[in-house]
Enzyme design. Structure first.
Site, short mmCIF file in Angstrom:
data_model
loop_
_atom_site.label_atom_id
_atom_site.label_comp_id
_atom_site.label_asym_id
_atom_site.label_seq_id
_atom_site.Cartn_x
_atom_site.Cartn_y
_atom_site.Cartn_z
N ALA A 36 -102.87 56.07 -30.09
CA ALA A 36 -102.09 55.74 -31.29
C ALA A 36 -100.96 54.80 -30.87
CB ALA A 36 -101.53 57.01 -31.91
N GLY A 67 -91.55 57.13 -31.36
CA GLY A 67 -92.84 57.58 -30.85
C GLY A 67 -93.66 58.21 -31.95
N ASN A 68 -94.79 58.79 -31.56
CA ASN A 68 -95.62 59.47 -32.55
C ASN A 68 -96.22 60.73 -31.92
OD1 ASN A 68 -98.49 58.87 -31.55
ND2 ASN A 68 -97.60 56.82 -31.64
N ARG A 69 -96.93 61.49 -32.73
CA ARG A 69 -97.34 62.83 -32.33
C ARG A 69 -98.70 62.89 -31.64
NH1 ARG A 69 -96.56 66.59 -37.38
NH2 ARG A 69 -97.47 68.08 -35.91
#
Ligand code: CTP
Ligand code: CA
Length: 230
Positions: free
Chosen positions: A100, A33-35
């Site tokens: 994102a 995943g990402n932030r």
């Protein structure tokens, strides 16, 4: 005419906003995943509602309450985000890709939990590229005159400055507007503030000073509204 009522310049318009960060599962309990917090996308959705738009918010893995008056569609992966954005874009006057999306996904998802090996070895994760949603919706417009907006967080590198890389990305993606954040100084993730430059495919460049994500959202809708046709 549409937009005649002051403050309701998006009345009669359907806009689609994506928000958050996608997850790509390795097994039933683990993901890449990402932030991304989703704050900017949610601010865009709220601002559009305030300006009279019908809003579809395609939301990936955020810890935020549904904004009032918005149709929220929840997704997890980039493939799901792609399907929901493409479907909603069919009737949209504008699409803003604030999400994102994970660029890569594991080539396979294990149906059972991956276990540690007794010999201490670590598994290799093979990845493949995800579809580029912004490129797809920009180059295969669902409706004539639809305005498509992308975001880019850039740091500049030995091949070019932040703005050089952003101009190249705008051209590569084929969108109408690209909202550029300079993230050289450090993370903006989860911050209530944002700043940036909004580049237009028409050559425009609008600098947005540091301020709330809501303030940036309204400048983005100003730029979109200026490009919508009657
Ligand atoms: N984007 C998208 N689909 C993807 C990846 C990105 O629609 N698979 C969108 C993002 O929502 C954003 C814009 O494209 O609006 C730019 O994202 P960015 O990650 O900067 O672009 P990439 O093409 O993935 O380039 P990079 O290699 O710099 O990550
Ligand atoms: Ca990317």
């Amino acid at each position: 005419a549409r937009g005649a009522v002051a403050g309701h310049d998006l009345a009669g318009r359907h806009v689609v906003v994506s928000a958050g960060g996608t997850r790509e599962y390795l097994d039933p309990v683990r993901f890449l995943g990402n932030r991304s917090s989703g704050l900017q996308g949610y601010a865009l959705a709220r601002a559009a509602v305030a300006r009279g738009a019908e809003v579809t918010l395609v939301s990936a893995n955020v810890a935020l309450a549904d904004p009032a008056g918005v149709k929220v569609v929840r997704v997890e992966t980039t493939a799901q985000l792609r399907d929901e954005v493409v479907s909603a874009a069919a009737s949209a006057d504008a699409v803003v890709m604030a999400a994102a999306p994970a660029d890569f996904r594991p080539t396979g998802v294990s149906t059972s939990k991956i276990k540690k090996a007794a010999d201490g070895s670590a598994p290799a994760i093979e990845l493949e590229q995800n579809p580029d949603i912004l490129h797809e919706i920009s180059t295969q417009r669902a409706r004539a005159g639809q305005v498509v907006v992308g975001f880019a967080a850039e740091t500049g590198d030995d091949t070019g400055s932040v703005l050089d890389l952003a101009r190249a990305k705008l051209a590569r993606k084929g969108c109408d507007l690209l909202v550029v954040n300079d993230v050289s100084g450090g993370a903006v993730f989860g911050s209530p503030d944002n700043e940036g430059v909004i580049l237009g495919a028409d050559g425009a460049a609008t600098e947005v000073p540091r301020g709330s994500k809501s303030a940036l959202a309204h400048v983005i809708w100003d730029e979109v509204a200026a490009r919508l046709q009657d």
